[in-house]
Design an enzyme around this catalytic site. Structure first.
Site, PDB file in Angstrom:
ATOM      1  N   ARG A  80      35.766  41.730  46.362  1.00  0.00           N
ATOM      2  CA  ARG A  80      34.783  40.919  45.601  1.00  0.00           C
ATOM      3  C   ARG A  80      34.449  39.683  46.370  1.00  0.00           C
ATOM      4  O   ARG A  80      33.406  39.077  46.362  1.00  0.00           O
ATOM      5  CB  ARG A  80      35.120  40.621  44.386  1.00  0.00           C
ATOM      6  CG  ARG A  80      35.073  41.714  43.370  1.00  0.00           C
ATOM      7  CD  ARG A  80      35.714  41.525  42.049  1.00  0.00           C
ATOM      8  NE  ARG A  80      37.238  42.108  42.050  1.00  0.00           N
ATOM      9  CZ  ARG A  80      38.176  41.578  41.044  1.00  0.00           C
ATOM     10  NH1 ARG A  80      37.819  40.769  40.109  1.00  0.00           N
ATOM     11  NH2 ARG A  80      39.319  42.194  41.133  1.00  0.00           N
ATOM     12  N   GLU A 131      48.062  39.751  41.019  1.00  0.00           N
ATOM     13  CA  GLU A 131      48.495  39.319  39.426  1.00  0.00           C
ATOM     14  C   GLU A 131      49.237  40.804  38.816  1.00  0.00           C
ATOM     15  O   GLU A 131      50.009  40.796  38.276  1.00  0.00           O
ATOM     16  CB  GLU A 131      47.351  38.988  38.793  1.00  0.00           C
ATOM     17  CG  GLU A 131      47.880  38.527  37.525  1.00  0.00           C
ATOM     18  CD  GLU A 131      46.858  37.647  36.567  1.00  0.00           C
ATOM     19  OE1 GLU A 131      45.591  37.955  36.908  1.00  0.00           O
ATOM     20  OE2 GLU A 131      47.082  37.195  35.655  1.00  0.00           O
TER      21      GLU A 131
HETATM   22  O1  LIG Z   1      45.252  35.254  43.170  1.00  0.00           O
HETATM   23  P1  LIG Z   1      45.528  36.591  43.455  1.00  0.00           P
HETATM   24  O2  LIG Z   1      46.936  37.065  42.611  1.00  0.00           O
HETATM   25  O3  LIG Z   1      45.572  37.146  44.771  1.00  0.00           O
HETATM   26  O4  LIG Z   1      44.619  37.718  42.874  1.00  0.00           O
HETATM   27  C1  LIG Z   1      43.146  37.621  42.978  1.00  0.00           C
HETATM   28  C2  LIG Z   1      42.607  38.652  44.003  1.00  0.00           C
HETATM   29  O5  LIG Z   1      42.722  40.034  43.186  1.00  0.00           O
HETATM   30  C3  LIG Z   1      41.477  40.470  43.175  1.00  0.00           C
HETATM   31  O6  LIG Z   1      41.403  41.425  44.040  1.00  0.00           O
HETATM   32  P2  LIG Z   1      41.773  43.265  44.026  1.00  0.00           P
HETATM   33  O7  LIG Z   1      42.535  43.271  45.437  1.00  0.00           O
HETATM   34  O8  LIG Z   1      42.542  43.152  42.784  1.00  0.00           O
HETATM   35  O9  LIG Z   1      40.534  43.817  43.813  1.00  0.00           O
HETATM   36  P3  LIG Z   1      39.009  44.065  44.330  1.00  0.00           P
HETATM   37  O10 LIG Z   1      39.159  45.111  45.550  1.00  0.00           O
HETATM   38  O11 LIG Z   1      38.420  44.430  43.107  1.00  0.00           O
HETATM   39  O12 LIG Z   1      38.581  42.706  44.893  1.00  0.00           O
HETATM   40  C4  LIG Z   1      40.600  39.290  43.381  1.00  0.00           C
HETATM   41  O13 LIG Z   1      39.358  39.757  43.819  1.00  0.00           O
HETATM   42  C5  LIG Z   1      41.110  38.300  44.370  1.00  0.00           C
HETATM   43  O14 LIG Z   1      41.181  38.970  45.721  1.00  0.00           O
HETATM   44  N1  LIG Z   2      42.723  38.147  35.999  1.00  0.00           N
HETATM   45  C1  LIG Z   2      42.026  38.516  36.807  1.00  0.00           C
HETATM   46  N2  LIG Z   2      40.739  38.936  36.490  1.00  0.00           N
HETATM   47  C2  LIG Z   2      40.044  39.594  37.400  1.00  0.00           C
HETATM   48  N3  LIG Z   2      40.351  39.806  38.643  1.00  0.00           N
HETATM   49  C3  LIG Z   2      41.757  39.524  39.051  1.00  0.00           C
HETATM   50  N4  LIG Z   2      42.325  39.883  40.225  1.00  0.00           N
HETATM   51  C4  LIG Z   2      43.618  39.515  39.828  1.00  0.00           C
HETATM   52  N5  LIG Z   2      43.968  38.865  38.643  1.00  0.00           N
HETATM   53  C5  LIG Z   2      42.592  39.109  37.895  1.00  0.00           C
END
Ligand SMILES: O=P(O)(O)OC[C@H]1O[C@H](OP(=O)(O)OP(=O)(O)O)[C@H](O)[C@@H]1O
Ligand SMILES: Nc1ncnc2[nH]cnc12
Length: 175
Positions: A69, A106
């Site tokens: 994202r 998370e």
């Molecule tokens: O603060 P944190 O605990 O590090 O979590 C936040 C991260 O988790 C999500 O990405 P994720 O890799 O879940 O998925 P995506 O591929 O949809 O971006 C979000 O876009 C952040 O990159």
């Molecule tokens: N609470 C949350 N909402 C959306 N994306 C996430 N990636 C990790 N934690 C998230």
């Protein structure tokens, strides 16, 4: 904060939805899809990011976006600032020599990679993503130097001792 900026922030807030218990029980998932669907909200986000960078960082050479994202906002911001964009991707997606790092999210774990030559000695980068949850991704990718050995080697050459790969803090728009 200027009145214009405040209403932009409200606009952004109104375009973030919360889904309880997604993708797992206990997680409140913040969905930024409505921002992307609304031209005014998307413009407001990029305006606020641009304002933040211009007000708080004298020099930024590259925007670095986190898979996936971070890719939605990073290139738009980089274009506004007239600088380049670098991708940090989930493992196995980038060709050539890379450095990688594992990190906890998370919910779950992941491994990210960047091309070894993506950042040159002395360049200052700004990491961008859609959301800070635990902050695990950002900490692992940049602030813990062990994971970015080759970047640090380059930084060591390009910067003086006090200034080596300094962390200039983190910020998020809607708190
Ligand atoms: O603060 P944190 O605990 O590090 O979590 C936040 C991260 O988790 C999500 O990405 P994720 O890799 O879940 O998925 P995506 O591929 O949809 O971006 C979000 O876009 C952040 O990159
Ligand atoms: N609470 C949350 N909402 C959306 N994306 C996430 N990636 C990790 N934690 C998230």
């Amino acid at each position: 904060m200027a009145a214009g900026s405040e209403s932009k922030l409200q606009l952004v807030h109104r375009h973030i939805r919360a889904f309880p218990d997604f993708p797992k029980k206990g997680i409140l998932f913040r969905d930024i899809c409505p921002i992307l669907k609304d031209a005014a909200a998307l413009t407001a986000v990029i305006d606020l990011f641009e304002e933040h960078v211009r007000n708080n960082h004298q020099q930024v050479d590259l925007i670095v976006g986190l898979d996936a994202r971070g890719f939605l906002f990073g290139p738009l911001l980089a274009q506004r600032l007239g600088i380049g964009f670098v991708l940090i991707r989930k493992k196995g997606k980038l060709p050539g020599a890379t450095v990688s790092v594992s990190y906890d999210l998370e919910y779950g774990k992941a491994e990210a990679e960047v091309q070894e030559d993506a950042v040159a000695a002395g360049q200052k980068v700004l990491l961008i993503d859609d959301l800070l949850a635990t902050g695990g991704m950002q900490r692992q990718v940049w602030w813990k130097k062990r994971a970015t050995r080759s970047w640090n080697k380059k930084c060591d050459k390009g910067l003086n001792k006090q200034d080596k790969c300094q962390n200039h803090g983190k910020a998020s728009l809607p708190q």
